[in-house]
Design an enzyme around this catalytic site. Structure first.
Site, PDB file in Angstrom:
ATOM      1  N   ARG A  25     133.766  -8.104 -31.091  1.00 51.42           N
ATOM      2  CA  ARG A  25     133.161  -9.282 -30.462  1.00 51.42           C
ATOM      3  C   ARG A  25     133.606  -9.461 -29.025  1.00 51.42           C
ATOM      4  O   ARG A  25     132.794  -9.797 -28.154  1.00 51.42           O
ATOM      5  CB  ARG A  25     133.479 -10.531 -31.289  1.00 51.42           C
ATOM      6  CG  ARG A  25     132.932 -11.849 -30.718  1.00 51.42           C
ATOM      7  CD  ARG A  25     131.502 -11.766 -30.229  1.00 51.42           C
ATOM      8  NE  ARG A  25     130.585 -11.221 -31.221  1.00 51.42           N
ATOM      9  CZ  ARG A  25     129.368 -10.762 -30.938  1.00 51.42           C
ATOM     10  NH1 ARG A  25     128.939 -10.761 -29.673  1.00 51.42           N
ATOM     11  NH2 ARG A  25     128.595 -10.281 -31.884  1.00 51.42           N
TER      12      ARG A  25
ATOM     13  N   ASP B 253     122.030 -24.664   4.640  1.00 51.53           N
ATOM     14  CA  ASP B 253     122.019 -25.227   3.296  1.00 51.53           C
ATOM     15  C   ASP B 253     120.733 -26.000   3.022  1.00 51.53           C
ATOM     16  O   ASP B 253     120.433 -26.980   3.697  1.00 51.53           O
ATOM     17  CB  ASP B 253     123.226 -26.146   3.100  1.00 51.53           C
ATOM     18  CG  ASP B 253     123.306 -26.693   1.693  1.00 51.53           C
ATOM     19  OD1 ASP B 253     123.207 -25.905   0.734  1.00 51.53           O
ATOM     20  OD2 ASP B 253     123.474 -27.920   1.540  1.00 51.53           O
TER      21      ASP B 253
ATOM     22  N   LYS C 179     130.355 -20.048  -8.619  1.00 51.18           N
ATOM     23  CA  LYS C 179     129.835 -20.692  -9.830  1.00 51.18           C
ATOM     24  C   LYS C 179     129.918 -19.700 -10.995  1.00 51.18           C
ATOM     25  O   LYS C 179     128.919 -19.185 -11.484  1.00 51.18           O
ATOM     26  CB  LYS C 179     128.403 -21.164  -9.597  1.00 51.18           C
ATOM     27  CG  LYS C 179     128.300 -22.217  -8.492  1.00 51.18           C
ATOM     28  CD  LYS C 179     126.862 -22.553  -8.164  1.00 51.18           C
ATOM     29  CE  LYS C 179     126.782 -23.554  -7.014  1.00 51.18           C
ATOM     30  NZ  LYS C 179     125.384 -23.855  -6.612  1.00 51.18           N
TER      31      LYS C 179
ATOM     32  N   GLU D 271     128.933 -24.557   6.830  1.00 44.81           N
ATOM     33  CA  GLU D 271     127.639 -24.985   6.300  1.00 44.81           C
ATOM     34  C   GLU D 271     127.025 -26.047   7.210  1.00 44.81           C
ATOM     35  O   GLU D 271     127.719 -26.955   7.662  1.00 44.81           O
ATOM     36  CB  GLU D 271     127.851 -25.560   4.900  1.00 44.81           C
ATOM     37  CG  GLU D 271     126.617 -26.115   4.228  1.00 44.81           C
ATOM     38  CD  GLU D 271     126.959 -26.736   2.880  1.00 44.81           C
ATOM     39  OE1 GLU D 271     126.990 -25.998   1.881  1.00 44.81           O
ATOM     40  OE2 GLU D 271     127.218 -27.957   2.832  1.00 44.81           O
TER      41      GLU D 271
ATOM     42  N   LYS E  85     132.421 -26.554   4.035  1.00 46.65           N
ATOM     43  CA  LYS E  85     131.195 -27.101   3.468  1.00 46.65           C
ATOM     44  C   LYS E  85     131.029 -28.564   3.881  1.00 46.65           C
ATOM     45  O   LYS E  85     131.850 -29.125   4.611  1.00 46.65           O
ATOM     46  CB  LYS E  85     131.209 -26.943   1.948  1.00 46.65           C
ATOM     47  CG  LYS E  85     131.347 -25.477   1.504  1.00 46.65           C
ATOM     48  CD  LYS E  85     130.905 -25.256   0.082  1.00 46.65           C
ATOM     49  CE  LYS E  85     129.392 -25.278  -0.015  1.00 46.65           C
ATOM     50  NZ  LYS E  85     128.920 -24.948  -1.373  1.00 46.65           N
TER      51      LYS E  85
END
Length: 282
Positions: free
Chosen positions: A99, A221, A134, A199, A166
């Site tokens: 697994r 962005d 992410k 950004e 950012k």
């Protein structure tokens, strides 16, 4: 800082502890300890194979006597019905590693397959597909390996290997100029030489960055395709340009044709479908 190998070893150890606990009682109760056998990795869906090298490490870490015969390597396009590898040894070990190996290979192969679809859509342009942070906690190194296997490019690995100013950094720092100045001061004080990306959310912020300078790359962005094309013309090769925010498989080509250098796609790792495969006795 831990090396890639050390991170992988920790992940594998944690995954085994999570899955096996104080013992795989199903396997232990019905399979003799000295029983030997073979299992094959059967591909059940077309795609890009990824994770073979990690799978070999999973088997070796659990049972160094397991023998792995690889028939198809990472990065190859596979078809339903292909057999990617054959593993022989203690049946108890085959069952207890199944697994974890499949979880890793299915996810990595799904990421590589998805990445490759985006990469093919950019053929003929200068744009490269970037991943993001992410990722699944603990699996980032594996998922970013899968992006590279699929033909994509890793952005930063984490918060330590690049500076990315950012919107929240800019707002908390009191504006673009302050954020860039503090960035350079920090690097000088700490003897760092990291690339700097910033950004921008609109043309006013873009103009502030162009006037201030001191960065390597500008991230546009959530710009529309039309605004991206206009921004690329304004920047005029003075800085690297990255598009980010809501870009899909249906729109990525349009952004690439604007002349950007990079396009970051969070979906490569946060919304991917695993590639179907199984580990069957033979």
């Amino acid at each position: 800082m831990l090396s890639v190998n050390e991170l992988e070893d920790r992940l594998i150890d944690l995954a085994f502890a999570e899955d096996i606990g104080d013992g795989d009682h199903t396997t232990l109760c019905c399979i003799p300890a000295d029983a030997m056998g073979k299992s094959r990795l059967l591909i059940k869906e077309d795609g890009i194979l990824a994770g073979i090298e990690v799978a070999k490490k999973v088997f070796a870490r659990f049972d160094k006597d397991l023998q792995v015969e690889v028939y198809i390597n990472d990065g190859a396009f596979v078809h339903a019905g292909d057999v990617a590898m054959l593993v022989s040894g203690r049946i108890q070990s085959l069952l207890q590693t199944e697994r974890l190996m499949l979880n890793i290979m299915q996810r990595m192969s799904g990421i590589a397959t998805m990445t490759n679809k985006y990469v093919k859509l950019l053929e003929g342009t200068n744009a490269k597909v970037l991943d993001t942070r992410k990722t699944t906690p603990g699996m980032r190194m594996l998922e970013k390996q899968a992006v590279k296997i699929g033909g994509g490019v890793n952005h930063r690995i984490g918060l330590f290997d690049m500076i990315l100013l950012k919107d929240n950094h800019v707002d908390f720092a009191g504006g673009i100029a302050n954020a860039i100045d503090r960035c350079h001061k920090y690097q000088k004080e700490n003897n760092l030489d990291l690339k700097i990306e910033i950004e921008v959310r609109n043309f006013d912020e873009l103009q502030q960055v162009l006037e201030k300078g001191g960065v390597n790359r500008i991230m546009l962005d959530n710009f529309s395709v039309e605004d991206t094309r206009k921004a690329v013309e304004i920047i005029n090769h003075r800085f690297e340009v990255e598009s980010s925010g809501g870009i899909t498989i249906d729109t990525i080509r349009s952004y690439a044709e604007c002349g950007v250098d990079f396009i970051s796609v969070g979906a490569l790792t946060h919304s991917v479908k695993c590639l179907d495969m199984s580990f069957k006795a033979c």
